[in-house]
Scaffold this motif. Structure first.
Motif, PDB file in Angstrom:
ATOM      1  N   ASP A  52      16.104 -16.893  10.063  1.00 35.66           N
ATOM      2  CA  ASP A  52      16.561 -15.840   9.160  1.00 35.66           C
ATOM      3  C   ASP A  52      15.623 -15.700   7.972  1.00 35.66           C
ATOM      4  O   ASP A  52      14.581 -16.357   7.888  1.00 35.66           O
ATOM      5  N   ASP A  53      15.999 -14.840   7.046  1.00 32.82           N
ATOM      6  CA  ASP A  53      15.128 -14.530   5.912  1.00 32.82           C
ATOM      7  C   ASP A  53      14.938 -15.712   4.969  1.00 32.82           C
ATOM      8  O   ASP A  53      13.847 -15.926   4.428  1.00 32.82           O
ATOM      9  N   GLU A  54      15.979 -16.519   4.787  1.00 34.34           N
ATOM     10  CA  GLU A  54      15.851 -17.699   3.932  1.00 34.34           C
ATOM     11  C   GLU A  54      14.882 -18.706   4.542  1.00 34.34           C
ATOM     12  O   GLU A  54      14.075 -19.330   3.828  1.00 34.34           O
ATOM     13  N   THR A  55      14.943 -18.860   5.863  1.00 31.74           N
ATOM     14  CA  THR A  55      14.015 -19.765   6.542  1.00 31.74           C
ATOM     15  C   THR A  55      12.587 -19.259   6.439  1.00 31.74           C
ATOM     16  O   THR A  55      11.657 -20.041   6.196  1.00 31.74           O
ATOM     17  N   ASP A  94      16.783  -2.601   8.848  1.00 32.02           N
ATOM     18  CA  ASP A  94      15.358  -2.741   9.157  1.00 32.02           C
ATOM     19  C   ASP A  94      14.500  -2.919   7.913  1.00 32.02           C
ATOM     20  O   ASP A  94      13.272  -2.917   7.992  1.00 32.02           O
ATOM     21  N   GLY A  95      15.122  -3.081   6.743  1.00 30.91           N
ATOM     22  CA  GLY A  95      14.369  -3.289   5.510  1.00 30.91           C
ATOM     23  C   GLY A  95      14.408  -4.735   5.060  1.00 30.91           C
ATOM     24  O   GLY A  95      15.146  -5.565   5.604  1.00 30.91           O
ATOM     25  N   ALA A 100      12.921 -11.003   0.356  1.00 29.89           N
ATOM     26  CA  ALA A 100      11.598 -10.398   0.585  1.00 29.89           C
ATOM     27  C   ALA A 100      11.116 -10.585   2.019  1.00 29.89           C
ATOM     28  O   ALA A 100       9.918 -10.552   2.285  1.00 29.89           O
ATOM     29  N   TRP A 101      12.067 -10.792   2.930  1.00 29.55           N
ATOM     30  CA  TRP A 101      11.772 -10.869   4.354  1.00 29.55           C
ATOM     31  C   TRP A 101      12.822 -10.079   5.107  1.00 29.55           C
ATOM     32  O   TRP A 101      13.868  -9.723   4.530  1.00 29.55           O
ATOM     33  N   ARG A 408       4.813 -11.441  -3.266  1.00 27.68           N
ATOM     34  CA  ARG A 408       6.121 -12.071  -3.341  1.00 27.68           C
ATOM     35  C   ARG A 408       6.097 -13.123  -4.444  1.00 27.68           C
ATOM     36  O   ARG A 408       5.087 -13.803  -4.665  1.00 27.68           O
ATOM     37  N   LEU A 409       7.231 -13.293  -5.107  1.00 28.01           N
ATOM     38  CA  LEU A 409       7.317 -14.198  -6.256  1.00 28.01           C
ATOM     39  C   LEU A 409       6.846 -15.607  -5.921  1.00 28.01           C
ATOM     40  O   LEU A 409       6.072 -16.212  -6.675  1.00 28.01           O
TER      41      LEU A 409
END
Length: 500
Positions: A52-55, A94-95, A100-101, A408-409
């Protein structure tokens, strides 16, 4: 990193995703690591396939941002009956998320592990003992001695480490020696896993949507990366393993969707899924992470993701302890923060597995009790650092905004404590607070330098102090509150004494 007489700061046992992630995060912080695994090369079939996005945000920390170009972006999930009628579906945006992923990806685990092994092989901070079995370990209170044996030659030797982290999977040797008891959530399920390389698409199954097919033989179809797919057929309690691993049975099960000869089978075996969490994650200088600490059915796609969260939580804490800037007690916060969080995932994935089994047998799914359903959109952790203070927003997953130049930060600040606040607030603190930031390695970032976002306003704070694992230490609304939050951090993590 330390003046310890041990050969290494940390011995990581197990070179699966969790162990590789942990070793990479530690090496990037100049921690001396030895990685021990019985396999000289990576396993050639994937075990995990979803992230997922966190990973992805954690992968970003060790230079795998570009790897996502080879991942499959998921469009959604659906449940169908055995006649192909759609029962339920949900789409995935889809965004980019606030991490940021994209929300969900499918990936090919052997390539991921090969990339991370290669990075470690070139690191000055890492030694690889690949093809070596751990046969014994002993913690004398000052260091841990690990006895290892090379599989090829039976050569034996011993290494020492200040700490050991067992990332050695569901049948963990480290857990057996550390504390073997497991809390069982009654979620054992057997599935026949069939991985295939398709010569042409499967009939009626999407190449970008995960599908659960209910019926007398419930199964899931998950595209991995083209042209690979995974089928998981649930077995009933009285069904024989050997029967379902027989190639004739495999072809028969797949025939409604793919003609024999239109694919190549790369894996076909029955796997027993467990739903359990280790009763104890740390004993002395030895800790557990990943499948060694928790196991769950695959329905949420959170098994590997949970292990990566373990690695991110533990890596910064070990580094601070090894530097001597935090006390050993900081490691006691690891299990209280991670165990309840992953327990929700185990319970929810077990519930979903039982629902699918009930649908297949024509039964109504079991009803969940209040509070039993996990928040799948990044549930907060229960922070175990910060003292008794009631810190606003503590334990929430922080966003990753982009800088105005598009970066990305995390690419700009690294794996450190980070402050996000307006310049006026950052500039309004006293000099002692600034000196504490410097000693603790806190990186301040002005929100004016970030792309516009209403995240802080939505949570009714002016700024946040973010931990290296990207969870919020505390939110604040003024320079005065930021000074107070900084003092809490310096006392609870860095054990500084604050003079009144």
């Amino acid at each position: 990193m330390t003046e310890s007489a041990a050969d290494y700061d940390v011995a990581v046992v197990g070179a699966g995703p969790t162990g590789l992630a942990l070793a990479n995060l530690l090496a990037a912080q100049d921690v001396r690591v030895v990685l021990i695994d019985p396999n000289k090369i990576v396993c050639q079939h994937p075990r995990a396939s979803h992230l997922d996005d966190e990973t992805m945000r954690t992968f970003q920390q060790f230079g795998l941002s570009e790897a996502q170009q080879g991942y499959l972006v998921m469009d959604g999930y659906q449940i169908m009956n055995q006649d192909g009628k759609l029962l339920f579906s949900w789409e995935i945006s889809d965004g980019e998320t606030d991490q940021a992923w994209l929300s969900d990806y499918m990936f090919f685990q052997p390539d991921f592990e090969a990339a991370l092994r290669g990075r470690l092989a070139t690191s000055k901070n890492v030694d690889l003992l690949l093809g070596w079995d751990l046969v014994d370990l002993a913690d004398d209170g000052t260091a841990v001695t690990l006895d290892v044996r090379q599989r090829r030659s039976d050569a034996e030797k011993s290494v020492t480490a200040a700490f050991v982290v067992g990332c050695d999977g569901a049948n963990s040797f480290v857990r057996q020696r550390l504390a073997p008891d497991l809390v069982d959530f009654d979620g054992d399920e057997r599935s026949l896993i069939i991985d295939v390389v398709k010569f042409k698409p499967a009939a009626g199954l999407s190449e970008t949507i995960g599908t659960i097919v209910s019926g007398t033989r419930p199964f899931t179809h998950m595209p991995i990366v083209a042209p690979m797919s995974r089928f998981e057929f649930m077995l009933l309690a009285d069904e024989d393993r050997e029967t379902y691993e027989d190639p004739a049975m495999v072809y028969s099960l797949l025939e409604p969707w793919m003609e024999p000869g239109s694919y190549r089978i790369t894996r076909s075996d029955v796997y027993l899924w467990h739903a359990c969490v280790a009763a104890k994650w740390r004993v002395g200088r030895v800790l557990l992470a990943g499948d060694a600490a928790h196991q769950m059915p695959p329905m949420l796609g959170q098994g590997m993701c949970s292990g990566i969260r373990d690695a991110a939580n533990l890596a910064w804490k070990l580094a601070l302890v090894l530097r001597g800037t935090a006390g050993d007690g900081l490691l006691d916060s690891y299990e209280p923060e991670r165990a309840p969080h992953v327990r929700e995932m185990v319970v929810e994935s077990t519930r979903l597995a039982k629902n699918i089994a009930a649908l297949g047998q024509g039964q109504a799914p079991p009803k969940e009790a209040d509070g039993e359903v996990a928040d799948k959109a990044h549930p907060p952790i229960e922070p175990a650092i910060g003292g008794d203070a009631d810190l606003p927003m503590a334990g929430q997953l922080a966003p990753q905004p982009r800088l105005r130049d598009g970066r990305r930060l995390d690419d700009a600040v690294g794996f450190v404590f980070t402050l996000l606040a307006p310049g006026e607030v950052l500039g309004g603190v006293d000099e002692s607070t600034r000196q504490r930031w410097k000693r603790m390695g806190v990186v301040p970032v002005r929100v004016e330098d970030l792309e516009p976002s209403d995240w802080l306003d939505t949570h009714q704070v002016t700024g946040i102090l973010v931990r290296p694992d990207r969870y919020v230490f505390a939110g604040f609304r003024s320079a005065e509150e930021l000074e107070t939050v900084t003092r809490h951090l310096s006392v609870s993590v860095f054990e500084e004494e604050i003079q009144q």
